[in-house]
Every structure is written in structure tokens, then in C-alpha cells.
Design an enzyme around this catalytic site. Structure first.
Site, PDB file in Angstrom:
ATOM      1  N   THR A 330       0.792  -1.189   0.058  1.00  0.00           N
ATOM      2  CA  THR A 330       0.015  -0.061   0.079  1.00  0.00           C
ATOM      3  C   THR A 330       0.860   1.290   0.037  1.00  0.00           C
ATOM      4  OG1 THR A 330      -0.154   0.425   2.420  1.00  0.00           O
ATOM      5  CG2 THR A 330      -1.283  -1.104   1.483  1.00  0.00           C
ATOM      6  N   ASP A 331       0.224   2.419  -0.097  1.00  0.00           N
ATOM      7  CA  ASP A 331       0.864   3.539   0.012  1.00  0.00           C
ATOM      8  C   ASP A 331       0.561   4.244   1.379  1.00  0.00           C
ATOM      9  OD1 ASP A 331       2.266   6.121  -0.407  1.00  0.00           O
ATOM     10  OD2 ASP A 331       1.539   6.396  -2.477  1.00  0.00           O
TER      11      ASP A 331
END
Length: 805
Positions: A330-331
């Protein structure tokens, strides 16, 4: 990025069905509505069925998974930021508080940390050596940490490292060798420090110049981005100079992140399935085919669905269609954003389920371990299977094993002399030189002859700024204060003084610290000068901090330009920044305009050498430069009434009268040189090609000027009729020869139907339609026809029946 290979997409799962089913299922699940047991399949697609192919774990990973507890596996899926384990809680603090670290390893089994800012190499080694020692000691199975870092244009978080131009500038070079050199410098200057996971390259397509991260892309063309990205990935991950270490790349940000409808970061994009396949997929596909080991996920939404929770995109497209087997991370905080921002989950536990179920492998949480608790509860409740956790934990462990972390976990300090090596500084300078784009040169005002310029005025916000040349992600996330940059880095002013040693090169402040303009002083200085260089543009920014609602050059800078122009001396506009500023109001009266973008630490010298003529400019715009803040269009747009001549630049100008302003200031691939080139004798080996045939195109390019120069030779193809509306043209091949004065060279392009004439449908399957195509190179064009053998439908359902081309 157009694929430079023909993927056997028909063997992979089809996206539209996956999107339709996944979107419906997730919507029904959130609403508590049961889905129908079956739906009719579209005739041209195949529904994803069954599990993904069994992962191919190494013996070490298989053994670890057999011994690990559920909690240990979940820990490998967790990534925390350095502020959770340092002394101050600030990102810039690259020190380790072992008392904070130990519980994360011992109790939560955290597998990855990230972040920091530019500090001396010895400080990185001290910090990461201690971190890795504690991790190996406290981990029951002695599993090392993988440390992630945002080295965006060189090893930008290592003091003393070479700072290359940002990717948009590399795109302007049309030279993938500079992408490769950037990757090599990055790993040689950082791998020994323990930086094993580099969050680069950005593979997003720079189609929306409002987007504040457009400078991190290679531009708006899918083929350029594919070539650049693949060159970067291959060098980053296969470099032998850093042995025994290896480094993992991370392609960002899968998928469609760069075209938000409102231009702001982390917001919704409206992109059709076919457009996703044709424009946004190819750069990632090229990088995956080059061996890309990880991807970071789009923080925004596509057509209203957060990509982090889209099984259609993260599993059906990324893994089934595209064949990706690496780690999907994920960011920043993007799981919790489903709750706090996007409002598609009612709580963090539900958001965690949606994201893991969709295909997320590692959560950049990045401040706490709530993720660990939620995943464990979801497994205990039976909503997530332990087999699903094994898959993600196994991918992370496999990544660590493939880059040799288990065998070589500790940093080393015996090769630090390679950091800041002259070789890398020179390569960064050469890249900057080739990235500078000369957009306008009326009356050949450039180059400024050193013997004729006695007095030169250099003024503007970027005249004496090192920070502006480098942009965001340099030394720190948002850049740093001006006095924190290395003093040996030449500003534009300092470089021009060096380049014109016998002239009086001066600057005057045009604005006080309080913002008050001092334009009378500028006017007086401009009248004394033989020429005026106006260094304009933006201060550094990164991500959402750079959101803007207006690309127009700020009013104070417009007034500055008008004041300088009022002196009646030649003016050279130098545009610095991460995206194009609208300069329509002052462009007409500027004799010369240079787009310099974010050229890095060599930028000042590169710009000065272009102005003096020491360097013959060869950069080409990697994007379409808008003339109006409210009208954006890429070069590969669909046909419309205003572009029947394949150009937004001047179509219909004669019919609309002298007051008509074309909507684009300068088109993609435009750029001037101090020499001239002539294209001649465009030849095709045949005007009819079949499915298994090829067409060999040849053109002669001649340097008809008086000095050597590099010419970017661009081959565009136009599919004249298609079942799906085709772009007016698409770049399919490019090269950049250096030609001496009077030198001619024949350049070739071999057109292969599967690779160059097909396009993907919404299902990702290639469509190769009979009909006419037009090849364009320079000012020349040739037409040829593709015809499939009788009764053969070589590539997809629309191979025939496309009508008369």
C-alpha cells in the site's frame, strides 16, 4: 506506455468481467445484499476462475512458512515508518531508539520499515546496522528487515549523492540510457547502506499536468514510459557493482493514479477499461516483463472504487492478466483512508479485510500495529484464510530471499568512496543537458555569443535557487531550505557567471521578503543589460502539498516578465518546475523560451551551457504544453473537429483568423536545436502486410546545419479506422543519433503487426484490424495496408469487420 512486445493476453483473465463482478460483489457485500448465483458471460471474455497459480517458493521460504506462527506471518505484511523507532518522532531523525524497536520485532514481528531524509552515509550505516542486528536477534526465526526508501532521482536521501533530473526531464531526453544510469547511481550510492527496497520508478502516465506528481513520471507517452521504466528496473535489480547485495525496485502507483479528474493528488479518476489497458497498463507491463519485484498501489479511486480494495485490479488484472508474482504494498495510510476519506468501509477492520481480500500483501500502516490485530481477528473469524496470509507473507519472504537479505543482511562501510563519484555527477550533468528543451528562438537570439554579451541580467525566483532546480523528493520529502543544499551546486546565476567570464552577470531582487515588488530596479537593470534571462517557475513540492487550481504563472512573475520586456532587450524565459506554467500572456514577446523542468544538481550548469551555445539543445517535450489553464489535451487524443490535421497546435488557424489562439502552446515531442535536420527518402519495403509479415521502414536524416547535434527521430503510427476510436497518432519507436554537420544516416523501423498495429480491447485482448495505417516521421508520411489471410482472425474478435479503412 505501449508495449514493445505482443503479450499473449488471450491466455490471461479478462478485465471487464472481473471489474463488473468484483465491483458488484463488493458493493453488495457492503450493503448486505446477496449476489445472484450466476451471470451471463460476455462472449469475448473469460471470467477469472479458481485460485492463482501455486506460488514458486524457494526452499528457504517454504521452510520458514512451515515454522512460522500466524502472528509472525502477519508481521511480515506490516511496514512502519522510521518515526516510530527513532528518538524524536520526526522523519528527518535517522537514529534508532532500540527500546521502541524491540517490541515491534519481538511482539509484532514487523517485517519492514521505511523513510528518513538525507544524512551522511555513515549515519545511515549506524542506524540500519543497529536496526538489523536487533531484528535478527529478536526475531525467533532470525528474519531480516527490508528497508524501503524513496530514492526518486538518484540516491536522494543520501548526503553527497548525485542528484539526477526528475523523471519528466529524463523523458525529455528520449534516451533510456539516462534512466539506466540513474538506476545504477542510485544503487551504487545506497545499497551498501542497507537501502534494499527502492520505491521507484514511477510508472504512472503523465497525462494530467495539473497533477502535482507529474514531474515524477516520464511524460504522457506510453512507449517512452515503458522504455524508460524497463531500463531503470533492469539496471536497479540486476546491477553487479553492488554485489553481494541486490536491490528490489517498486513500480508506482498501480494503476491510473496520474489522471485524477480534478487534477488533485489521491482523488478519483474516471478511466474506461479500454483506456486503462491501452495507456496505463503498458509501462507497468514492460517493467513486470523486465522482472519488477514489487508495486505500490494507487492511493486514489478509479470510477469510484478505491484501487486498494479492488480485486478486479489487484488480482484479476495485475496477477492473472499481467502475470505479476511480486509484492503489492500500500501507499501511506491507504487502508485507513477507506474509512476516513473514501468512506467505502465503516471501520478499519473492515477496510483491512477489503484490501487483503483484494490482493494487498503489505500495509504501509505506517504508525501503529493495528493492522496486525485486525488481520489476526479476521483469520480467527474465518473471513480470511491462513492460506491467504501465507500467500502474502510468502511473497514478502521470497522478495527478501531473492535479493539476498538472509545471507547479507548487514550494511558495509568499505565502499563509501563511491558515493558522490565524479562519474555519477557527470552522468547527472549530461542527463540535465539533454533534458533542456528550447521551445522558442525568434531571430536566433540564442545562443548568446560570449563576445557580444557584455552585460547580462539574471532575475526571477529561480535565478539563484538550488532548491528550485531539484524539486521535491530531494534531501527531504518537500525539499529543504535553500541554505541546506550543497554549496558546490551551481545555481543558474552562478553557472552563467562561470559561462560568461568576461561579461558582467548580475541579478537584482525583484521582490522583498514581505512580497513587495521592486520592479523599477528590474527595469533599470534590464535597460543596462544586453539581454535578460528570466528564471521563473515553482518552489519544490511533493504529493498533495503541490495541489493547484490554476497553472497560470503567478501574477508577480508575470509582472516581472512584462517589466523586463519593457526595456526592449532580448528576453529569455527559463521555466523551472514540476509542471508547465501557463505563460500565454508573456510568451509572445519573449524571443526565447526554455523549458528546463527539474534538472537536478547539474541543472544550473546545463541551462547556462545551452544559453551560451556550449551545448546544442536536443531535449523534446515529454508532454503537451497547454496555452490555457482550462484546456488540456494530450497528443494522443481522439479525433475531433478541432484536430483534423492531427494537431491541436494550429488546426484551422487560417479559417479562424489572426486572433485565434490554438489551445496548446507547444505539442508533445517539440523542441528546437541550434542546427537543422532534414528528413528525406522515406521508404516502405511493402505497402501491404499480412499477419506474420513485417514492413521495413527507412528514412534518411541529414544534419543540414553548421554544428553537430542530436536529433530525436520519432516514428508515429495512425490507425485510420478502428472499432474503438483510435488516437490521432501514437509513438511506436524512437532513437536519437548524433550527427555531425553534413552527416546523413539511414534509420530503420521494422513494423510488426502484432506489436505495432494491434490495440487492446476493454478485455485486454489485442485487436488487429484490417485496414490502412499511416506512418509519420519528421515531416514525411507513408500509407500502407494490413490484411489478414482469408478466413484468419489473428487477434481478437474485431480482427475483421472493422469496415473499409
Amino acid at each position: 506506455m505501449s508495449n514493445t512486445r505482443f503479450s499473449p493476453v488471450s491466455k490471461r483473465m479478462a478485465l471487464p468481467w472481473a471489474l463488473s463482478v468484483a465491483l458488484l460483489a463488493s458493493a453488495c457485500q457492503r450493503a448486505g445484499v446477496a449476489t445472484a448465483p450466476a451471470m451471463a458471460m460476455p462472449a469475448t471474455t473469460t471470467a477469472p476462475t479458481g485460485a492463482l497459480p501455486a506460488p514458486q517458493w524457494s526452499p528457504r521460504v517454504r521452510e520458514l512458512l512451515s515454522k512460522m506462527t500466524l502472528e509472525e506471518k502477519i508481521g511480515q505484511m506490516t511496514q512502519l515508518t522510521n518515526s516510530t523507532i527513532n528518538h524524536t518522532g520526526e522523519q528527518k531523525d535517522v537514529t534508532l531508539d532500540s527500546a521502541k524497536l524491540v517490541p515491534f520485532i519481538r511482539d509484532y514481528h514487523v517485517g519492514s520499515f521505511l523513510n528518513g531524509e538525507a544524512v551522511p552515509p555513515t549515519q545511515w550505516i549506524k542506524y540500519l546496522s543497529a536496526l538489523q542486528r536487533i531484528a535478527m536477534r529478536e526475531s525467533r526465526l532470525h528474519i531480516p528487515i527490508i528497508y524501503g526508501i524513496d530514492h526518486m532521482h538518484g540516491a536522494s536521501y543520501v548526503s553527497g549523492a548525485a542528484i539526477f533530473p526528475h523523471n519528466l526531464n529524463l523523458g525529455a531526453t528520449f534516451n533510456p540510457e539516462f534512466a539506466r544510469q540513474t538506476a545504477r547511481a542510485t544503487v551504487v550510492e545506497s545499497a551498501d547502506l542497507g537501502h534494499a527496497w527502492v520505491f521507484a520508478p514511477v510508472l504512472d502516465l503523465g497525462v494530467n499536468v495539473y497533477w502535482p506528481r507529474v514531474y515524477e513520471t516520464y511524460g504522457e507517452d506510453p512507449h517512452v514510459a515503458s522504455m524508460m521504466g524497463a531500463a531503470f528496473v533492469k539496471e536497479l535489480q540486476e546491477n553487479k557493482d553492488i554485489a553481494p547485495y541486490k536491490v528490489a525496485g517498486c513500480g508506482k502507483h498501480f494503476l491510473g493514479y496520474s489522471d485524477p479528474r480534478n487534477g488533485w493528488d489521491r482523488t478519483n479518476a474516471h478511466i474506461s477499461e479500454q483506456r486503462l489497458q491501452e495507456f496505463f497498463r503498458p509501462s507497468f507491463q514492460a517493467a513486470i516483463d523486465a522482472g519488477l519485484k514489487s508495486i505500490m498501489i494507487n492511493s486514489g479511486e478509479i470510477n469510484g472504487e478505491p484501487v486498494h480494495s479492488s480485486k478486479a485490479i489487484l488480482t484479476d488484472l495485475l496477477r492473472r492478466q499481467m502475470g505479476f508474482t511480486g509484492v503489492a504494498v500500500t501507499d501511506w495510510q491507504d487502508i485507513i483512508r477507506l474509512v476516513t476519506i473514501q468512506k467505502t468501509a465503516s471501520n478499519e477492520k473492515e477496510a483491512t479485510f477489503l484490501c487483503i481480500d483484494a490482493g494487498v500483501d503489505m500495509a504501509m500502516t505506517p504508525y501503529n500495529t493495528n493492522f496486525c490485530r485486525f488481520v489476526k481477528e479476521l483469520v480467527q473469524e474465518g473471513r480470511l484464510s491462513e492460506e491467504r496470509i501465507n500467500l502474502s507473507a510468502g511473497r514478502v519472504l521470497q522478495l527478501k530471499d531473492e535479493i539476498g537479505l538472509f545471507d547479507n543482511p548487514m550494511p558495509r562501510a568499505d565502499r563509501l568512496s563511491r558515493i558522490g563519484a565524479p562519474e555519477f555527477q557527470q552522468q547527472a550533468l549530461d542527463a540535465a543537458r539533454e533534458s533542456v528543451v528550447l521551445l522558442r528562438n525568434e531571430k536566433k537570439v540564442l545562443p548568446l555569443a560570449a563576445g557580444k554579451v557584455r552585460r547580462l541580467l539574471v532575475v526571477g525566483p529561480s535565478a539563484n535557487s538550488r532548491a528550485n532546480l531539484s524539486g521535491g523528493w530531494t534531501l527531504a520529502w518537500q525539499g529543504r531550505a535553500e541554505d541546506a543544499y550543497p554549496k558546490e551546486v551551481l545555481t543558474i546565476l552562478a553557472a552563467l557567471k562561470k559561462e560568461f567570464p568576461n561579461a558582467q552577470v548580475e541579478t537584482v531582487p525583484y521582490q522583498s521578503a514581505s512580497g513587495k515588488l521592486g520592479l523599477p530596479n528590474v527595469l533599470a537593470a534590464a535597460r543596462r543589460a544586453d539581454a535578460v534571462v528570466l528564471a521563473l517557475g515553482e518552489r519544490p513540492y511533493a504529493e498533495g502539498i503541490g495541489n493547484t487550481s490554476d497553472l497560470t504563472l503567478p501574477e508577480d512573475q508575470l509582472q516581472l516578465v512584462r517589466t523586463a520586456q519593457a526595456a526592449g532587450k532580448p528576453t529569455v524565459l527559463v521555466m523551472i518546475g514540476g509542471r508547465p506554467n501557463i505563460i500565454r500572456a508573456v510568451a509572445e514577446r519573449s524571443e526565447a523560451i526554455i523549458w528546463a523542468g527539474l534538472p537536478g544538481f547539474g541543472g544550473g550548469q546545463a541551462i547556462a551551457e545551452v544559453i551560451s551555445g556550449k551545448v546544442n539543445p536536443s531535449g523534446r517535450l515529454p508532454f503537451t504544453y497547454p496555452q490555457f489553464a482550462g484546456h488540456l489535451s494530450n497528443y494522443h487524443h481522439d479525433n475531433n473537429e478541432n484536430s483534423l490535421e492531427l494537431s491541436d497546435f494550429g488546426a484551422g488557424f487560417e479559417q479562424r483568423g489572426p486572433k485565434y489562439r490554438p489551445p496548446m502552446l507547444t505539442e508533445f515531442s517539440e523542441g528546437l536545436s541550434y542546427t537543422t535536420f532534414q528528413y528525406s527518402n522515406l521508404q516502405l519495403s511493402d505497402t501491404l502486410v499480412g499477419h506474420n509479415g513485417t514492413v521495413r521502414a527507412a528514412v534518411r536524416v541529414t544534419n543540414t546545419g553548421s554544428q553537430a547535434g542530436k536529433e530525436t527521430v520519432l516514428w508515429f503510427l495512425t490507425d485510420e479506422v478502428g472499432r474503438i476510436t483510435r488516437p490521432v497518432k501514437l509513438l511506436k519507436h524512437f532513437e536519437k543519433p548524433l550527427l555531425a554537420p553534413g552527416e546523413s544516416r539511414e534509420l530503420l523501423f521494422e513494423i510488426q503487426p502484432k506489436q505495432h498495429l494491434s490495440y487492446p480491447g476493454p478485455d485486454g485482448q489485442p485487436r488487429l484490424e484490417e485496414g490502412y495505417f499511416t506512418l509519420r516521421v519528421g515531416t514525411l508520411a507513408k500509407r500502407f495496408r494490413y490484411a489478414a489471410p482469408a478466413g484468419q482472425h489473428p487477434a481478437g474478435p474485431a480482427a475483421t469487420g472493422s469496415g473499409s479503412h
